[in-house]
Scaffold this active site. Structure first.
Site, PDB file in Angstrom:
ATOM      1  N   ARG A  71       0.836  -1.127  -0.160  1.00 36.97           N
ATOM      2  CA  ARG A  71       0.043  -0.123  -0.058  1.00 36.97           C
ATOM      3  C   ARG A  71       1.019   1.254  -0.002  1.00 36.97           C
ATOM      4  O   ARG A  71       0.385   2.246  -0.620  1.00 36.97           O
ATOM      5  CB  ARG A  71      -0.808   0.008   1.184  1.00 36.97           C
ATOM      6  CG  ARG A  71      -1.999   1.201   1.190  1.00 36.97           C
ATOM      7  CD  ARG A  71      -3.110   0.947   2.157  1.00 36.97           C
ATOM      8  NE  ARG A  71      -3.999   1.786   2.026  1.00 36.97           N
ATOM      9  CZ  ARG A  71      -4.239   2.823   2.787  1.00 36.97           C
ATOM     10  NH1 ARG A  71      -3.715   2.841   4.136  1.00 36.97           N
ATOM     11  NH2 ARG A  71      -5.589   3.697   2.530  1.00 36.97           N
ATOM     12  N   HIS A  75       0.648   4.230  -2.995  1.00 40.26           N
ATOM     13  CA  HIS A  75       0.485   5.617  -2.441  1.00 40.26           C
ATOM     14  C   HIS A  75       1.701   6.731  -2.893  1.00 40.26           C
ATOM     15  O   HIS A  75       1.426   7.676  -3.455  1.00 40.26           O
ATOM     16  CB  HIS A  75       0.304   6.099  -0.867  1.00 40.26           C
ATOM     17  CG  HIS A  75      -0.929   5.531  -0.295  1.00 40.26           C
ATOM     18  ND1 HIS A  75      -1.601   5.986   0.737  1.00 40.26           N
ATOM     19  CD2 HIS A  75      -2.138   4.799  -1.162  1.00 40.26           C
ATOM     20  CE1 HIS A  75      -2.764   5.221   0.968  1.00 40.26           C
ATOM     21  NE2 HIS A  75      -3.153   4.764  -0.226  1.00 40.26           N
ATOM     22  N   ASN A  86       1.566  10.337   5.179  1.00 42.89           N
ATOM     23  CA  ASN A  86       0.554  10.608   5.952  1.00 42.89           C
ATOM     24  C   ASN A  86       0.030   9.633   7.144  1.00 42.89           C
ATOM     25  O   ASN A  86       0.460   8.486   6.637  1.00 42.89           O
ATOM     26  CB  ASN A  86      -0.737  11.202   5.246  1.00 42.89           C
ATOM     27  CG  ASN A  86      -1.358  10.065   4.396  1.00 42.89           C
ATOM     28  OD1 ASN A  86      -0.966   8.999   4.284  1.00 42.89           O
ATOM     29  ND2 ASN A  86      -2.503  10.652   3.769  1.00 42.89           N
ATOM     30  N   HIS A 185      -5.617  -6.181  -2.440  1.00 37.37           N
ATOM     31  CA  HIS A 185      -6.669  -6.260  -1.327  1.00 37.37           C
ATOM     32  C   HIS A 185      -6.746  -7.872  -0.818  1.00 37.37           C
ATOM     33  O   HIS A 185      -7.576  -7.984   0.190  1.00 37.37           O
ATOM     34  CB  HIS A 185      -7.918  -5.650  -1.514  1.00 37.37           C
ATOM     35  CG  HIS A 185      -7.828  -4.246  -1.556  1.00 37.37           C
ATOM     36  ND1 HIS A 185      -9.055  -3.189  -1.559  1.00 37.37           N
ATOM     37  CD2 HIS A 185      -6.813  -3.253  -1.350  1.00 37.37           C
ATOM     38  CE1 HIS A 185      -8.676  -2.070  -1.691  1.00 37.37           C
ATOM     39  NE2 HIS A 185      -7.239  -2.089  -1.267  1.00 37.37           N
TER      40      HIS A 185
HETATM   41  C1  HEM Z   1      -9.220   1.177  -6.365  1.00 34.64           C
HETATM   42  C2  HEM Z   1      -9.026   2.155  -5.107  1.00 34.64           C
HETATM   43  C3  HEM Z   1      -8.588   1.770  -3.854  1.00 34.64           C
HETATM   44  C4  HEM Z   1      -9.292   2.277  -2.800  1.00 34.64           C
HETATM   45  C5  HEM Z   1     -10.358   3.054  -2.588  1.00 34.64           C
HETATM   46  C6  HEM Z   1      -8.206   1.628  -1.814  1.00 34.64           C
HETATM   47  C7  HEM Z   1      -8.733   1.790  -0.196  1.00 34.64           C
HETATM   48  C8  HEM Z   1      -7.970   1.229   0.679  1.00 34.64           C
HETATM   49  C9  HEM Z   1      -8.401   1.417   1.981  1.00 34.64           C
HETATM   50  C10 HEM Z   1      -9.522   2.265   2.477  1.00 34.64           C
HETATM   51  C11 HEM Z   1      -7.642   0.524   2.544  1.00 34.64           C
HETATM   52  C12 HEM Z   1      -7.624   0.302   4.246  1.00 34.64           C
HETATM   53  C13 HEM Z   1      -6.819   1.431   5.179  1.00 34.64           C
HETATM   54  C14 HEM Z   1      -6.822   1.428   6.419  1.00 34.64           C
HETATM   55  O1  HEM Z   1      -8.148   1.150   6.909  1.00 34.64           O
HETATM   56  O2  HEM Z   1      -5.911   1.512   7.337  1.00 34.64           O
HETATM   57  C15 HEM Z   1      -6.664  -0.089   1.769  1.00 34.64           C
HETATM   58  C16 HEM Z   1      -5.574  -1.202   2.105  1.00 34.64           C
HETATM   59  C17 HEM Z   1      -5.061  -1.706   1.287  1.00 34.64           C
HETATM   60  N1  HEM Z   1      -4.806  -1.215  -0.091  1.00 34.64           N
HETATM   61 FE1  HEM Z   1      -6.005  -0.332  -1.226  1.00 34.64          FE
HETATM   62  N2  HEM Z   1      -7.285   1.015  -2.257  1.00 34.64           N
HETATM   63  C18 HEM Z   1      -7.479   1.055  -3.633  1.00 34.64           C
HETATM   64  C19 HEM Z   1      -6.493   0.655  -4.445  1.00 34.64           C
HETATM   65  C20 HEM Z   1      -5.445  -0.144  -4.087  1.00 34.64           C
HETATM   66  C21 HEM Z   1      -4.135  -0.474  -5.076  1.00 34.64           C
HETATM   67  C22 HEM Z   1      -4.371  -0.106  -6.274  1.00 34.64           C
HETATM   68  C23 HEM Z   1      -3.190  -0.949  -4.147  1.00 34.64           C
HETATM   69  C24 HEM Z   1      -2.059  -1.557  -4.506  1.00 34.64           C
HETATM   70  C25 HEM Z   1      -1.719  -1.689  -5.653  1.00 34.64           C
HETATM   71  C26 HEM Z   1      -3.796  -1.096  -2.851  1.00 34.64           C
HETATM   72  C27 HEM Z   1      -3.464  -2.029  -1.730  1.00 34.64           C
HETATM   73  C28 HEM Z   1      -3.767  -1.920  -0.549  1.00 34.64           C
HETATM   74  C29 HEM Z   1      -3.217  -2.834   0.637  1.00 34.64           C
HETATM   75  C30 HEM Z   1      -2.248  -4.025   0.320  1.00 34.64           C
HETATM   76  C31 HEM Z   1      -3.866  -2.805   1.486  1.00 34.64           C
HETATM   77  C32 HEM Z   1      -3.722  -3.306   2.999  1.00 34.64           C
HETATM   78  C33 HEM Z   1      -2.851  -2.550   3.971  1.00 34.64           C
HETATM   79  C34 HEM Z   1      -2.329  -3.144   5.155  1.00 34.64           C
HETATM   80  O3  HEM Z   1      -2.966  -4.260   5.500  1.00 34.64           O
HETATM   81  O4  HEM Z   1      -1.738  -2.368   6.147  1.00 34.64           O
HETATM   82  N3  HEM Z   1      -4.970  -0.556  -3.018  1.00 34.64           N
HETATM   83  N4  HEM Z   1      -6.917   0.218   0.634  1.00 34.64           N
END
Ligand code: HEM
Length: 318
Positions: A71, A75, A86, A185
């Site tokens: 993630r 970003h 952030n 995800h």
């Molecule tokens: C399509 C639009 C996307 C939205 C709206 C989105 C939104 C989010 C949100 C809200 C979280 C949880 C954050 C939290 O509550 O702390 C999350 C987690 C995550 N996102 Fe996305 N995301 C998107 C696309 C992506 C993309 C493109 C990637 C990577 C290529 C990605 C990788 C991840 C990963 C790996 C997590 C887990 C992070 C953790 O467990 O620490 N996301 N995302």
């Protein structure tokens, strides 16, 4: 005359040396936004190995670190002017700090934080059982102190499908990239605060309906009151630490955690078909994911003489 020839020869030699240095300085002089997997092969040959071993150590200690690193890279690709991570996306940054300090010992101010993130993301995916790919390298870090446009490019879980698609398009990524990259995800988690609004406000047009029994289960650990806002929930609750197509299978069962996840199967015919394809065919998902990760990593990188190589990844150099 002899003096003139000698001067001309010396000048030609100098000019050649400058051009050769420019072309061969491990890509650093390219200035054309060109990245190369071999970028550190001479300046820091053990760079990839050092990143890999540190990621493996961190993930062995705490499995969820890998997801946080993926993630962070996402970003970093979407926000070029950020001076520091952030609060919302800082999870896992301590691992980046450790990798950076190991790399500084090995080869001082050579490997950028942006490249560390790109490599750490790939290694995390591989460690979780996902695909591998060659990471083009040679990015430099932002020198900007501006926090102003930090978040506006990053898709929010409550954005509409169209807004998210537009945010991807702004970065040169299409609907195929959007669906494939959302597949990350399959590992990792979200805080209650990230999906609460859609969990309690299903009628507000925030994407599609969530499976009722799953929603009830979520509500019991993510109360409306705010008491559990920081509680973590797996984004793919069936195989949460394995990088596979389980995320897409969940989506087809109306069990996507974020409103933006569920939108992939309800708001657009093309994305719905892609979700179905990836849910059926893990190999196709892996292939497209690797391609889209490289594409995302290539979003207008700072190269050449732009930016800097940070000494510490949380702040620009003094
Ligand atoms: C399509 C639009 C996307 C939205 C709206 C989105 C939104 C989010 C949100 C809200 C979280 C949880 C954050 C939290 O509550 O702390 C999350 C987690 C995550 N996102 Fe996305 N995301 C998107 C696309 C992506 C993309 C493109 C990637 C990577 C290529 C990605 C990788 C991840 C990963 C790996 C997590 C887990 C992070 C953790 O467990 O620490 N996301 N995302």
């Amino acid at each position: 005359m002899a003096k003139q020839i000698a001067l001309f020869a010396a000048f030609t030699l100098l000019a050649c040396a400058a051009v050769c240095f420019y072309l061969n300085s491990d890509g650093a002089g390219s200035g054309a936004g060109h990245l190369d997997p071999q970028f550190y092969s001479r300046s820091c040959p053990r760079a990839q190995q050092i990143v890999r071993s540190n990621v493996a150590k961190a993930v062995a200690k705490e499995a969820r670190m890998g997801a946080s690193l993926v993630r962070l890279h996402f970003h970093d690709c979407f926000v070029k002017k950020r001076s520091r991570p952030n609060r919302d996306s800082a999870r896992g940054f301590e691992v980046v700090d450790e990798i950076k300090s190991a790399l500084e010992k090995e080869c001082n101010q050579t490997v950028s934080c942006a490249d560390i993130l790109a490599l750490a993301a790939r290694d995390s995916v591989v460690l979780a059982g996902g695909p591998s790919w060659e990471v083009p390298l040679g990015r430099r870090d932002s020198r900007s102190a501006s926090l102003s446009d930090s978040n506006k490019n990053i898709p929010s879980p409550n954005n509409t499908f169209q807004t998210i698609l537009n945010k991807f398009a702004l970065q040169g990524l299409d609907i195929i990239d959007l669906v494939a990259l959302s597949g990350s995800h399959t590992i990792g988690s979200a805080r209650c605060v990230s999906f609460k609004q859609s969990l309690y406000n299903q009628s507000a047009g925030l994407s599609s309906k969530l499976d009722e029994s799953y929603a009830a289960q979520l509500r019991s650990h993510c109360p409306k009151s705010g008491a559990g806002d920081e509680n973590l929930f797996h984004l793919d609750f069936v195989t949460p630490t394995t990088f596979d197509n389980g995320y897409f299978k969940n989506l087809l069962n109306s069990k996507g955690l974020l409103s933006s996840d569920r939108a992939l199967v309800t708001k657009n015919g093309v994305s719905m078909e892609l979700v179905k394809i990836y849910a059926m065919n893990n190999e196709l998902f892996f292939q497209q994911f690797a391609k889209s990760m490289v594409k995302m990593g290539n979003i207008s990188p700072l190269t050449g003489w732009s930016g800097e190589i940070r000494k510490k990844c949380r702040e620009r150099n003094a």
